[in-house]
Scaffold this motif. Structure first.
Motif, PDB file in Angstrom:
ATOM      1  N   PRO A   1       0.813  -1.220   0.000  1.00 50.05           N
ATOM      2  CA  PRO A   1       0.000   0.000   0.000  1.00 50.05           C
ATOM      3  C   PRO A   1       0.850   1.275   0.000  1.00 50.05           C
ATOM      4  N   ALA A   2       0.289   2.335  -0.546  1.00 55.49           N
ATOM      5  CA  ALA A   2       0.991   3.617  -0.588  1.00 55.49           C
ATOM      6  C   ALA A   2       1.257   4.148   0.817  1.00 55.49           C
ATOM      7  N   ALA A   3       0.356   3.888   1.760  1.00 55.72           N
ATOM      8  CA  ALA A   3       0.545   4.377   3.121  1.00 55.72           C
ATOM      9  C   ALA A   3       1.781   3.757   3.766  1.00 55.72           C
ATOM     10  N   ASP A   4       1.978   2.445   3.570  1.00 54.11           N
ATOM     11  CA  ASP A   4       3.180   1.792   4.091  1.00 54.11           C
ATOM     12  C   ASP A   4       4.429   2.419   3.483  1.00 54.11           C
ATOM     13  N   ALA A   5       4.403   2.610   2.163  1.00 52.70           N
ATOM     14  CA  ALA A   5       5.555   3.195   1.472  1.00 52.70           C
ATOM     15  C   ALA A   5       5.841   4.591   1.981  1.00 52.70           C
ATOM     16  N   GLY A   6       4.790   5.369   2.264  1.00 50.86           N
ATOM     17  CA  GLY A   6       4.982   6.727   2.761  1.00 50.86           C
ATOM     18  C   GLY A   6       5.725   6.765   4.074  1.00 50.86           C
ATOM     19  N   VAL A   7       5.379   5.861   4.982  1.00 52.59           N
ATOM     20  CA  VAL A   7       6.074   5.813   6.272  1.00 52.59           C
ATOM     21  C   VAL A   7       7.531   5.422   6.076  1.00 52.59           C
TER      22      VAL A   7
ATOM     23  N   LEU B   1       5.735  -7.939   2.431  1.00 53.11           N
ATOM     24  CA  LEU B   1       7.089  -7.801   2.956  1.00 53.11           C
ATOM     25  C   LEU B   1       8.063  -7.480   1.831  1.00 53.11           C
ATOM     26  N   LEU B   2       7.927  -8.181   0.707  1.00 54.63           N
ATOM     27  CA  LEU B   2       8.806  -7.916  -0.436  1.00 54.63           C
ATOM     28  C   LEU B   2       8.613  -6.490  -0.946  1.00 54.63           C
ATOM     29  N   GLY B   3       7.360  -6.046  -1.031  1.00 53.05           N
ATOM     30  CA  GLY B   3       7.095  -4.684  -1.476  1.00 53.05           C
ATOM     31  C   GLY B   3       7.736  -3.647  -0.574  1.00 53.05           C
ATOM     32  N   ASN B   4       7.638  -3.861   0.738  1.00 57.08           N
ATOM     33  CA  ASN B   4       8.245  -2.919   1.685  1.00 57.08           C
ATOM     34  C   ASN B   4       9.763  -2.941   1.599  1.00 57.08           C
ATOM     35  N   ILE B   5      10.333  -4.123   1.337  1.00 58.98           N
ATOM     36  CA  ILE B   5      11.790  -4.212   1.175  1.00 58.98           C
ATOM     37  C   ILE B   5      12.227  -3.431  -0.060  1.00 58.98           C
ATOM     38  N   LEU B   6      11.461  -3.526  -1.151  1.00 57.41           N
ATOM     39  CA  LEU B   6      11.792  -2.771  -2.367  1.00 57.41           C
ATOM     40  C   LEU B   6      11.706  -1.267  -2.116  1.00 57.41           C
ATOM     41  N   VAL B   7      10.682  -0.835  -1.379  1.00 56.32           N
ATOM     42  CA  VAL B   7      10.553   0.593  -1.059  1.00 56.32           C
ATOM     43  C   VAL B   7      11.718   1.045  -0.185  1.00 56.32           C
ATOM     44  N   PHE B   8      12.094   0.210   0.778  1.00 56.50           N
ATOM     45  CA  PHE B   8      13.233   0.569   1.623  1.00 56.50           C
ATOM     46  C   PHE B   8      14.514   0.620   0.791  1.00 56.50           C
ATOM     47  N   GLY B   9      14.620  -0.277  -0.204  1.00 63.85           N
ATOM     48  CA  GLY B   9      15.758  -0.216  -1.122  1.00 63.85           C
ATOM     49  C   GLY B   9      15.796   1.110  -1.863  1.00 63.85           C
ATOM     50  N   ALA B  10      14.609   1.639  -2.214  1.00 63.69           N
ATOM     51  CA  ALA B  10      14.541   2.956  -2.854  1.00 63.69           C
ATOM     52  C   ALA B  10      15.081   4.040  -1.919  1.00 63.69           C
ATOM     53  N   VAL B  11      14.754   3.930  -0.644  1.00 64.21           N
ATOM     54  CA  VAL B  11      15.241   4.902   0.332  1.00 64.21           C
ATOM     55  C   VAL B  11      16.765   4.818   0.457  1.00 64.21           C
ATOM     56  N   VAL B  12      17.296   3.604   0.466  1.00 67.79           N
ATOM     57  CA  VAL B  12      18.754   3.439   0.532  1.00 67.79           C
ATOM     58  C   VAL B  12      19.413   4.058  -0.704  1.00 67.79           C
ATOM     59  N   CYS B  13      18.811   3.856  -1.867  1.00 74.86           N
ATOM     60  CA  CYS B  13      19.347   4.461  -3.097  1.00 74.86           C
ATOM     61  C   CYS B  13      19.373   5.977  -2.987  1.00 74.86           C
ATOM     62  N   GLU B  14      18.305   6.553  -2.439  1.00 72.75           N
ATOM     63  CA  GLU B  14      18.257   8.013  -2.293  1.00 72.75           C
ATOM     64  C   GLU B  14      19.291   8.492  -1.275  1.00 72.75           C
ATOM     65  N   GLY B  15      19.495   7.687  -0.222  1.00 76.05           N
ATOM     66  CA  GLY B  15      20.538   8.034   0.748  1.00 76.05           C
ATOM     67  C   GLY B  15      21.919   8.014   0.120  1.00 76.05           C
ATOM     68  N   LEU B  16      22.170   7.012  -0.720  1.00 78.23           N
ATOM     69  CA  LEU B  16      23.442   6.958  -1.444  1.00 78.23           C
ATOM     70  C   LEU B  16      23.576   8.147  -2.391  1.00 78.23           C
ATOM     71  N   PHE B  17      22.472   8.530  -3.016  1.00 84.08           N
ATOM     72  CA  PHE B  17      22.458   9.693  -3.907  1.00 84.08           C
ATOM     73  C   PHE B  17      22.953  10.935  -3.162  1.00 84.08           C
ATOM     74  N   ILE B  18      22.457  11.128  -1.948  1.00 86.01           N
ATOM     75  CA  ILE B  18      22.835  12.308  -1.161  1.00 86.01           C
ATOM     76  C   ILE B  18      24.307  12.271  -0.797  1.00 86.01           C
TER      77      ILE B  18
END
Length: 300
Positions: free
Chosen positions: A94-100, A151-168
């Protein structure tokens, strides 16, 4: 209205737009493959950034070959990696999970700085990281219980956050100063270059493209990507960096409530706990920064 208050409004609107990218990505995920959507996003945003550079007479930076390589890696991680992983994750969760989960970006960046850059955190940063982790875990544990939470979806979203952290943090490796507008333009251009070849392989999957997904890509490219940039830096010009950092906490709140208002997703107790933990983590960093700055100036 004071300039400072105007800055607060601009920053709030910018972070509300950041939260809306989660909703847009959810719509995109239902009708477009991730790399195709990413290539379209940056193909639409890149010309507008070029127009802005010309209108503001922003100069292109003179970079060494090594710095071009850094920018290419940065675009691959932050521009392409973030967008494709976010869209892929939102096909499942869900989008709400991804938002958090996306709200943990400031804390994830701090954790990456500790692991990769060898920075030594104080207790307040460790506490903030722990709070953010608790927020994500409150979502992950619910995801494991079944239903529409993946769980897999949330892991992928968290991977997106890690990518953005690496970007910074990759940006810190550059020795040449690059203006924010020039950097955004370069990231959009390189984002097209990196994602377009892979998007060609997704052509068979793009047959089921929908009008809604194309509209969502156009919104993502024009409003949060370009409009969010203008609002953020307009606000940043009127307030301190410390004040601005606190407003990043509005992004996950915006995402969760937009998911409720626009997609009809229910807000669960786990999501509210996650929001509370993430907000507490980011705000603790925001309140810590002024005292840390004072301590450094006194030591100096």
């Amino acid at each position: 209205m004071s300039e400072q208050f105007q800055g607060y409004i601009y920053l709030s609107l910018a972070m509300a737009l950041v939260g809306s990218t989660v909703i847009a990505s959810k719509v995109i995920a239902s009708g477009l493959p991730p790399f195709t959507a990413t290539a379209l996003r940056f193909a639409l945003a890149f010309p507008l950034f070029l127009v802005l550079m010309r209108a503001t007479a922003t100069a292109w930076p003179r970079l060494q070959p090594r710095e071009w390589l850094i920018l290419l890696v940065q675009a691959g991680a932050g521009s392409v990696g973030y967008t494709t992983l976010l869209i892929s994750g939102l096909r499942l969760t869900p989008a709400a999970d991804a938002g958090v989960i996306i709200g943990t970006l400031p804390i994830v960046s701090a954790a990456i700085a500790i692991v990769l850059l060898g920075e030594r955190p104080d207790r307040s940063i460790l506490l903030a990281i722990a709070l953010a982790a608790a927020g994500v875990l409150s979502i992950v544990f619910r995801a494991g219980s079944g239903g529409t939470h993946s769980l897999l979806g949330n892991i992928l979203v968290f991977g997106a956050v890690v990518c953005e952290g690496l970007f910074i943090l990759i940006n810190k490796r550059l020795t040449t100063a690059i203006s924010p507008l020039a950097l955004s333009t370069l990231m959009a251009g390189l984002g097209v270059a990196v994602s377009a070849p892979i998007a060609l392989l997704e052509i068979p999957q793009a047959a089921a493209v929908t009008t809604q997904s194309i509209t969502a890509v156009a919104y993502y490219a024009l409003v949060p990507t370009v409009g969010g940039f203008l609002l953020w830096y307009a606000g940043l010009a009127k307030v301190s960096g410390t004040e601005a950092s606190v407003f990043t906490a509005l992004a996950p709140v915006s995402a969760v409530f937009l998911a409720f208002a626009m997609l009809g997703e229910p807000i669960s107790a786990n999501q509210l706990i996650g929001i509370a933990c993430v907000l507490a983590a980011v705000l603790s960093l925001g309140f810590r920064l002024p005292s840390a700055r004072r301590s450094r100036s006194e030591a100096g």
